[in-house]
Design a protein around this motif. Structure first.
Motif, PDB file in Angstrom:
ATOM      1  N   PRO A  22       0.817  -1.227   0.000  1.00 45.46           N
ATOM      2  CA  PRO A  22       0.000   0.000   0.000  1.00 45.46           C
ATOM      3  C   PRO A  22       0.848   1.272   0.000  1.00 45.46           C
ATOM      4  N   ALA A  23       2.122   1.154   0.348  1.00 42.96           N
ATOM      5  CA  ALA A  23       3.006   2.324   0.319  1.00 42.96           C
ATOM      6  C   ALA A  23       3.523   2.620  -1.087  1.00 42.96           C
ATOM      7  N   HIS A  24       3.333   1.675  -2.015  1.00 38.64           N
ATOM      8  CA  HIS A  24       3.816   1.851  -3.382  1.00 38.64           C
ATOM      9  C   HIS A  24       2.659   2.252  -4.292  1.00 38.64           C
ATOM     10  N   GLY A  25       2.871   3.275  -5.111  1.00 41.14           N
ATOM     11  CA  GLY A  25       1.849   3.686  -6.076  1.00 41.14           C
ATOM     12  C   GLY A  25       2.122   3.197  -7.484  1.00 41.14           C
TER      13      GLY A  25
ATOM     14  N   THR C  33      -1.084   1.877  -8.772  1.00 41.53           N
ATOM     15  CA  THR C  33      -1.880   1.283  -7.696  1.00 41.53           C
ATOM     16  C   THR C  33      -2.217   2.353  -6.653  1.00 41.53           C
ATOM     17  N   ASP C  36      -1.357   4.529   0.038  1.00 42.00           N
ATOM     18  CA  ASP C  36      -2.006   4.828   1.314  1.00 42.00           C
ATOM     19  C   ASP C  36      -1.772   6.251   1.820  1.00 42.00           C
ATOM     20  N   THR C 153      -1.873   8.247  -6.991  1.00 39.25           N
ATOM     21  CA  THR C 153      -1.267   6.929  -6.989  1.00 39.25           C
ATOM     22  C   THR C 153       0.238   7.063  -7.113  1.00 39.25           C
TER      23      THR C 153
END
Lengths: 155, 82, 155, 82
Positions: A22-25, C33, C36, C153
């Motif tokens: 979740p820390a990676h976009g 993706t 957070d 993202t």
């Protein structure tokens, strides 16, 4: 962070899941696949072999360099050895990062360095039944058959 | 006292030497360059380029790297992964 | 060659299969993706909306430009709309080519141009219950709440 | 004879105008710049930047593009895909 020489098919979905967070976009992926023509000759398959222990260490060093250059990424590399058929995945590099620039840069750094220095070799099998070790450094036709001027997958 | 060093061979080099490893007896304090002179004397040395890539203990080494007892040495053909 | 706005989860494995070919030695993939944290705020999800008909045409134009620049590649783009949770894939770009350079260049061209000009918008939902349209062009705090200076993202 | 042109609104602009589309009556031969003057007169025009992005028939248009009957016009907020 993981670098492995494997003797089984590469599970691309698993690699993408391994780097996701979740820390990676952004996630990026490179796949090298066995191509049907190299240097003008019809290829029917490729045998890959490796100095496995050193290859894994060298891929690990490449990952460490990519982290130092591009920051807080998650990177996994797998290179398959054995006899591969057309279309099979020979190498996969997955890299994820908070932002897309470093995710893409880290992945590209890893594949370029891998091609340059990781001790893996391939012998192409041709449609005519012959086979040859691929030598990306060869510039002339060697005794015994034409030497490839490019790698057999994506070079 | 000579140091017997195991040298790993791969791919086209293994084919050329007909073996995946060879043992080379070296004087103590020998370098990678000296090891290569011994290897060339053994077999179809014309298959090796003038300056082949050498790994000592699974990392690339230079020609003046000193080989000590127990080192794992490998002669690395042009790599072609990916 | 395909560009689509979709309302369902993106099937990454299917996209990679769609661009694969024995004539290609390299495949590349980009995934955006849901992250957070954006601009220092805890994000719980993102609502994506699009001008779907134009977005699909603009993505198609981007693919055509990539082919003109980088040669004989196969490229597929999907952008998802609707409400996405943390970790969900919002956009996927797969590109395959005989050689790795053009496969990587084509994929990167497509994501950079997509972010610049494809009419898709996102509204971030924050952990505190508020939500905001993301405006990558905003440089100051707008009335009504902080404007994002980056996309939500991978920007 | 005025041309009634449907103008599509999205995201923050749809919120600002309280509608996802508005109809604007334009003189024949009107340009994108004239359409924008009409739109600004309608509603909370301060929500629009000085030069908003406009699409005509699903492609970006310039301020001097002429709008003809049947054109699909959209005012495009800053894009934020990916």
């Amino acid at each position: 962070m993981r670098a492995a020489i494997v003797e089984r098919p590469i599970d691309v979905t698993a690699l993408l899941a391994e780097v996701a967070s979740p820390a990676h976009g952004a996630s990026s992926l490179f796949l090298g696949t066995v191509r049907d023509v190299n240097d003008g000759r019809a290829v029917s398959g490729i045998e890959y072999t490796a100095y496995a222990a050193m290859a894994e260490r060298e891929m690990g060093r490449i990952i460490d360099e990519a982290l130092a250059r591009f920051g807080d990424a998650t990177i996994v590399i797998e290179h398959r050895v054995g006899t591969l058929a057309l279309g099979d995945v020979s190498v996969a590099i997955a890299a994820a990062h908070a932002h897309r620039g470093p995710a893409l840069d880290a992945m590209r750094y890893c594949i370029e360095e891998l091609k340059r220095r990781v001790p893996v070799w391939k012998r192409e099998r041709y449609a005519d039944g012959t086979r040859e070790w691929v030598d990306p450094t060869a510039t002339t036709v060697a005794a015994g058959g034409p030497a490839g001027t490019e790698g057999g997958t994506d070079a | 006292m000579p140091v017997v060093t195991r040298v790993l061979l791969f791919a086209s080099y293994a084919d050329a030497f007909g073996a995946s490893q060879i043992d080379v007896a070296l004087p103590s304090g020998a370098t990678v360059a000296e090891l290569l002179r011994h290897v060339r004397a053994l077999a179809p040395a014309h298959e090796l380029p003038a300056v082949p890539l050498i790994a000592v203990n699974q990392a690339y080494a230079s020609s003046d790297t000193v080989i000590v007892a127990g080192d794992e040495v490998a002669i690395i053909p042009p790599v072609a992964g990916g």
